[in-house]
Each structure stands twice: as C-alpha cells, then as structure tokens.
Enzyme design. Structure first.
Site, mmCIF file in Angstrom:
data_model
loop_
_atom_site.group_PDB
_atom_site.id
_atom_site.type_symbol
_atom_site.label_atom_id
_atom_site.label_comp_id
_atom_site.label_asym_id
_atom_site.label_seq_id
_atom_site.Cartn_x
_atom_site.Cartn_y
_atom_site.Cartn_z
ATOM 1 N N HIS A 190 -3.990 -5.434 2.371
ATOM 2 C CA HIS A 190 -2.705 -5.725 3.816
ATOM 3 C C HIS A 190 -3.242 -6.877 4.136
ATOM 4 C CE1 HIS A 190 -1.661 -1.196 4.857
ATOM 5 N NE2 HIS A 190 -3.440 -1.327 3.360
ATOM 6 N N CYS A 224 0.826 -1.295 0.208
ATOM 7 C CA CYS A 224 0.411 -0.104 -0.358
ATOM 8 C C CYS A 224 0.986 1.251 0.229
ATOM 9 C CB CYS A 224 -1.155 0.249 1.496
ATOM 10 S SG CYS A 224 -2.068 0.727 0.956
HETATM 11 N N1 GLN Z 1 -2.547 7.322 2.022
HETATM 12 C C1 GLN Z 1 -2.275 5.818 1.155
HETATM 13 C C2 GLN Z 1 -3.955 5.779 -0.095
HETATM 14 O O1 GLN Z 1 -4.942 6.148 1.408
HETATM 15 C C3 GLN Z 1 -1.831 4.559 1.763
HETATM 16 C C4 GLN Z 1 -2.974 4.142 2.106
HETATM 17 C C5 GLN Z 1 -2.693 2.892 2.932
HETATM 18 O O2 GLN Z 1 -1.000 2.521 2.933
HETATM 19 N N2 GLN Z 1 -3.351 1.811 3.334
HETATM 20 O O3 GLN Z 1 -4.290 6.026 -0.849
#
Ligand code: GLN
Length: 255
Positions: free
Chosen positions: A200, A98
């Site tokens: 995740h 992510c």
């Molecule tokens: N901030 C990033 C987004 O919202 C990554 C979020 C995350 O790592 N879950 O795209």
C-alpha cells in the site's frame, strides 16, 4: 502515437477494496497518463457488474480487510472470474494490492480457518499466520528502475502469508520488511501483464517507474511498441528516497 490515445482503466470494487489510500494508485495512473499526453478514462466496476473486461487497458483492485474480502470474494469468483481470466489471457494490464492480490490466487484461509476462494488466476495461495506483518517495505525489483534505483517502496499490513507456485514470478526481493510471507524473502507476483503486491502507500505515486511500466504494457497491447518520454520525477523520487530512508533499507542499488 498520434492524438491523445485513450487508456481505459477499470477500478474494481472502489468502495469496498480501498485500504490505506489504495485509490491513490488510480489517481497516479490517471495523472501520469495525462502527463504522457494520453486520455485516461476510469470506470468503477462494482458488485454484480462484469461484462467484457478485455475492453479495458488497465484493471486495478485494491486491498481490503477480511470483512471486505468476504463481501466481494463470491462476486469476484462467479461474476468477474472468467472475464478477468479472459482479459489477462488477452494481455490486459492488472495491478492488485494486498487483499485483492490474495484473491487473484487460489484461496485465502483466514486465522479462523475459513477459506475464501480466489479466482485462481495466479499460481499462489494465502494462509493467515499468527502475527501481522506490518511496516515499511523496500523491494528490489528488476521490473521498474526508477531514476537509477531499482527499488519499489510501500507499506504492508497483513496476516496472510502468500506462497508462490512455479507458474508465477515474484515482483522482487525484500530488502526491508516481510513481503509475501516473511519467510522466503519474496514480495508480490507477476504473471503475463499482472502485478500483485502487498504494498500500500499508495504504491504508485512514489514508484513512478512502476506506474510507467503498467502504462507502457497497456499501450503496447492496444497500439504496438511505444516509448514514453521521461517526465520530471524530482518530487516522486524525493518521496521514494524518503521512504527508503524511513524503512532503514541498506541503501540505493545502482541499476
Ligand atoms: N485481510 C488480509 C490480511 O490481513 C488483507 C489485508 C490487506 O488488504 N491489507 O492478510
């Protein structure tokens, strides 16, 4: 392989980039290494630290919200960028989730229009959209066939929409969920021995074939062609199948 070969795992920014239990990926890597008769060593690599990353076999970076990404991105680019590029060119295995995945690309532009630089290792870029893409994901991927399935399961929550250039391949195709951008049906990216993904979960505990794929590519670089003996994955596969059912995916895909 003889003895208990060492597998050196670097965990980048473990205190800052650790969303939705991403740390569980490092635990899963360590555990499966032990079950395969290997000797894993995990080292945290935080802000300000880099050195030679080619001495590692596997490098992991988890996800983070915009706030954490902002805290690490300059360090990532200036302190670790060149060393990480050298490691990847040398064949080191990398898993990025992510927010970490986004920063392997060229940039991440937030909803406010702020542009965070990435290290440009992956031919990919990310632009925040108006809606968050949240939910369970099932991906069809040729990379890791788990017990006759070729699905990878996980959970996504991001507003960033990632687009891939010709220099990378997708990790797979979305069966359920949004994936990279909610539009082109692709999820994640692969390049050399790098895997980037929005998933995740933690990702690796319920995708044991993907975990073994990462361990295998790491071992091959250091020790030459090796095979990993199959483990009893009944519990992992039950978790995998439950995640597929929960996501309401269309069913199992035979290999
Ligand atoms: N901030 C990033 C987004 O919202 C990554 C979020 C995350 O790592 N879950 O795209």
């Amino acid at each position: 392989l003889t003895g208990r070969p060492t597998v050196r795992i670097a965990h980048l920014y473990p205190d800052l980039m650790n969303l939705y239990g991403d740390r569980g990926n490092v635990i899963a890597l360590r555990r499966r290494c032990e079950w395969h008769g290997l000797a894993p060593e995990v080292r945290a690599v935080g802000l300000g630290e880099s050195g030679d990353l080619t001495s590692f076999d596997i490098i992991f970076i988890g996800g983070g919200q915009d706030r954490e990404q902002r805290l690490i991105c300059l360090d990532f680019v200036k302190v670790k960028g060149a060393a990480l590029a050298e490691a990847v060119a040398d064949g080191v295995t990398v898993l990025a989730i992510c927010g970490g995945y986004q920063l392997l690309g060229a940039y991440y532009r937030t909803a406010e229009g702020e542009e965070m630089p990435g290290i440009g290792l992956l031919d990919a870029w990310t632009v925040a959209g108006r809606r968050r893409m949240i939910g369970n994901v099932v991906v069809e991927s040729g990379l890791a066939a788990t017990g006759g399935r070729r699905t990878i399961v996980g959970f996504e929550n991001h507003s960033g929409q990632t687009y891939l250039g010709p220099g990378v391949a997708a990790l797979g195709r979305v069966l359920t969920g949004h994936g990279n951008n909610g539009a082109d049906g692709l999820e994640g990216a692969t390049y050399r021995n790098v895997v980037g993904t929005y998933l995740h979960g933690s990702l690796l505990p319920k995708n044991p074939a993907l975990t073994d794929h990462l361990i295998r590519t790491a071992l091959r670089r250091r020790y030459g062609p090796v095979e990993l003996a199959p483990l009893d994955d009944a519990v992992e596969l039950a978790a995998h199948d439950a995640a597929v059912r929960r996501a309401g995916a269309t069913g199992f895909l035979p290999v």
